[in-house]
Design an enzyme around this catalytic site. Structure first.
Site, PDB file in Angstrom:
ATOM      1  N   ASP A 102      45.782  37.578  40.580  1.00 46.78           N
ATOM      2  CA  ASP A 102      44.845  36.519  40.234  1.00 46.78           C
ATOM      3  C   ASP A 102      43.407  36.942  40.546  1.00 46.78           C
ATOM      4  O   ASP A 102      43.167  37.971  41.183  1.00 46.78           O
ATOM      5  CB  ASP A 102      45.210  35.209  40.927  1.00 46.78           C
ATOM      6  CG  ASP A 102      45.110  35.262  42.442  1.00 46.78           C
ATOM      7  OD1 ASP A 102      44.045  35.657  42.967  1.00 46.78           O
ATOM      8  OD2 ASP A 102      46.086  34.900  43.117  1.00 46.78           O
ATOM      9  N   ARG A 103      42.472  36.161  40.088  1.00 49.61           N
ATOM     10  CA  ARG A 103      41.051  36.508  40.188  1.00 49.61           C
ATOM     11  C   ARG A 103      40.634  36.812  41.627  1.00 49.61           C
ATOM     12  O   ARG A 103      39.797  37.676  41.879  1.00 49.61           O
ATOM     13  CB  ARG A 103      40.196  35.361  39.619  1.00 49.61           C
ATOM     14  CG  ARG A 103      38.715  35.670  39.533  1.00 49.61           C
ATOM     15  CD  ARG A 103      37.946  34.420  39.106  1.00 49.61           C
ATOM     16  NE  ARG A 103      38.311  34.006  37.765  1.00 49.61           N
ATOM     17  CZ  ARG A 103      37.684  34.410  36.660  1.00 49.61           C
ATOM     18  NH1 ARG A 103      36.666  35.241  36.744  1.00 49.61           N
ATOM     19  NH2 ARG A 103      38.060  33.973  35.470  1.00 49.61           N
TER      20      ARG A 103
END
Length: 237
Positions: A102-103
């Site tokens: 994820d980011r």
């Protein structure tokens, strides 16, 4: 396969653009002799602007993913593909991430254009270890290792228990987590189920592959012999 099609499939340009590159003399052999579109050469003998061609289909590479970058080809903000040469995003077959980070998770991210290899790495049946280092908002209680290793932990809104996972404390609020599957936001949700919150997450290895000194945002090709270590039992870092 004709050379124009071969080089276009590697992402160096459209077939029309690659044909123009031949006319401009940018495609040569290893000795610098200009090649023509209907010449026959082995992949390893061809040079583009004096450099060897990227590997053919079956390519695998690793990236040390920075924070704030998304594992997507289309999204808002910075994308992981922007950290690679543009041609890698134009390959046919396409280059895909092996799972996702994820980011707000950094670390080792693999890419491949080999669909069978991708699915083999991410399949729980392969038992490929993915190792993360987590920074936590609260002190570890002391029972997390037993909980994660139990094989009975259920995440919210899921119907099956997690596979046993390994936990090694690295400090009061730091831990190394070893997973053998890759459910959505799994590491973060596991600590949440244990009453804690992850404030920093970094993947350090996949199977026998580690970042090996690769700087943040840097990438490199993964050799076939290295890929074999991914599926070796007991290869976790």
């Amino acid at each position: 396969m004709r050379l124009v099609r071969l080089i276009a499939n590697l992402g160096y340009g459209s077939r029309r653009e690659v044909a123009m590159m031949f006319r401009e003399g940018r495609i040569t052999d290893a000795d610098g002799e200009v090649l023509y579109a209907d010449d026959k050469r082995e992949h390893h003998e061809i040079r583009f602007d004096g450099e060897p061609l990227d590997p053919p289909a079956g390519l695998c590479l690793m990236l040390n993913k920075p924070l704030g970058v998304t594992c997507s080809t289309r999204d808002v903000g910075r994308l992981v593909y922007e950290l690679l040469p543009e041609r890698f995003g134009l390959r046919n077959p396409a280059l895909s991430t092996v799972g996702r980070l994820d980011r707000e998770t950094s670390g080792l991210l693999l890419f491949t254009d080999d669909g069978a290899l991708l699915h083999r790495i991410i399949s729980p049946k392969s038992s490929v270890a993915k190792v993360y280092e987590a920074e936590l908002a609260e002190d570890l209680r002391g029972d997390e290792a037993a909980l994660f290793a139990s094989g009975t932990l259920m995440l919210e809104s899921e119907q099956t228990a997690l596979l046993p996972a390994g936990l090694e404390p690295l400090g009061p609020r730091r831990a190394r987590l070893t997973l053998h599957e890759g459910r959505y936001h799994q590491a973060r949700r596991m600590f949440a189920a244990a009453g804690n919150h992850v404030i920093g997450l970094h993947r350090v290895s996949v199977g026998g592959l580690s970042l090996q000194g690769l700087g943040i945002g840097e990438w490199r090709l993964v050799e076939l012999t290295e890929m074999q270590t991914v599926f070796s039992r007991g290869s976790a870092a």
